[in-house]
Enzyme design. Structure first.
Site, PDB file in Angstrom:
ATOM      1  N   GLY A  92       0.800  -1.227   0.000  1.00 21.88           N
ATOM      2  CA  GLY A  92       0.000   0.000   0.000  1.00 21.88           C
ATOM      3  C   GLY A  92       0.826   1.267   0.000  1.00 21.88           C
ATOM      4  O   GLY A  92       0.327   2.340   0.338  1.00 21.88           O
ATOM      5  N   HIS A  99       8.566   6.176   5.290  1.00 23.22           N
ATOM      6  CA  HIS A  99       7.849   6.883   6.347  1.00 23.22           C
ATOM      7  C   HIS A  99       7.210   5.882   7.291  1.00 23.22           C
ATOM      8  O   HIS A  99       6.725   4.839   6.868  1.00 23.22           O
ATOM      9  CB  HIS A  99       6.791   7.840   5.790  1.00 23.22           C
ATOM     10  CG  HIS A  99       5.906   7.234   4.743  1.00 23.22           C
ATOM     11  ND1 HIS A  99       6.322   7.031   3.444  1.00 23.22           N
ATOM     12  CD2 HIS A  99       4.632   6.788   4.795  1.00 23.22           C
ATOM     13  CE1 HIS A  99       5.349   6.488   2.745  1.00 23.22           C
ATOM     14  NE2 HIS A  99       4.302   6.318   3.550  1.00 23.22           N
TER      15      HIS A  99
END
Ligand code: AMP
Length: 113
Positions: A92, A99
């Site tokens: 995803g 991050h």
């Protein structure tokens, strides 16, 4: 690779920054999935965790330690939180700049979708 997160680091686009040090930056996600949703990113443009090198290992640890510190500052350490790193298409990942998602402020379902 230049991404929207590189532009946030360079202050070329705005972000709601909650923490910064010499190695990383943390800011609120623009489309929050929980009452607290913060992204912790390295200033070094590592594309994804699978592309981190051995020399990045201390930096990876620093991102997690920083996420825990921010969780305490946000008052969600006691109630609990989740750290997520999406890697690649099936993971995803939308932005190819590593991050850590810090999510909290509500009970989160498991398993994720
Ligand atoms: P991922 O799917 O793991 O790559 O997550 C990318 C995240 O970046 C998503 O949760 C987006 O909502 C978030 N995002 C994208 N653009 C911005 C922005 N300009 N400021 C803050 N968060 C952003």
């Amino acid at each position: 690779m230049d991404t929207i997160f590189s532009k946030i680091i360079r202050r070329e686009i705005p972000a709601d920054i909650v923490f910064e040090d010499d190695q990383c930056l943390a800011f609120r996600d623009i489309a929050p999935q929980a009452p607290t949703h913060i992204l912790i990113i390295p200033k070094k443009p590592i594309q994804r965790v699978a592309l981190a090198s051995a020399e990045d290992t201390p930096l990876l640890g620093h991102l997690l330690a920083t996420a825990a510190t921010i969780a305490k500052q946000m008052g969600i350490a006691e109630s609990g939180f989740r750290l997520v790193i999406n890697n690649g298409p099936n993971g995803g990942e939308a932005v190819p700049h590593l991050h850590v998602h810090l999510l909290g402020g509500r009970a989160l379902n498991w398993p994720p979708g």
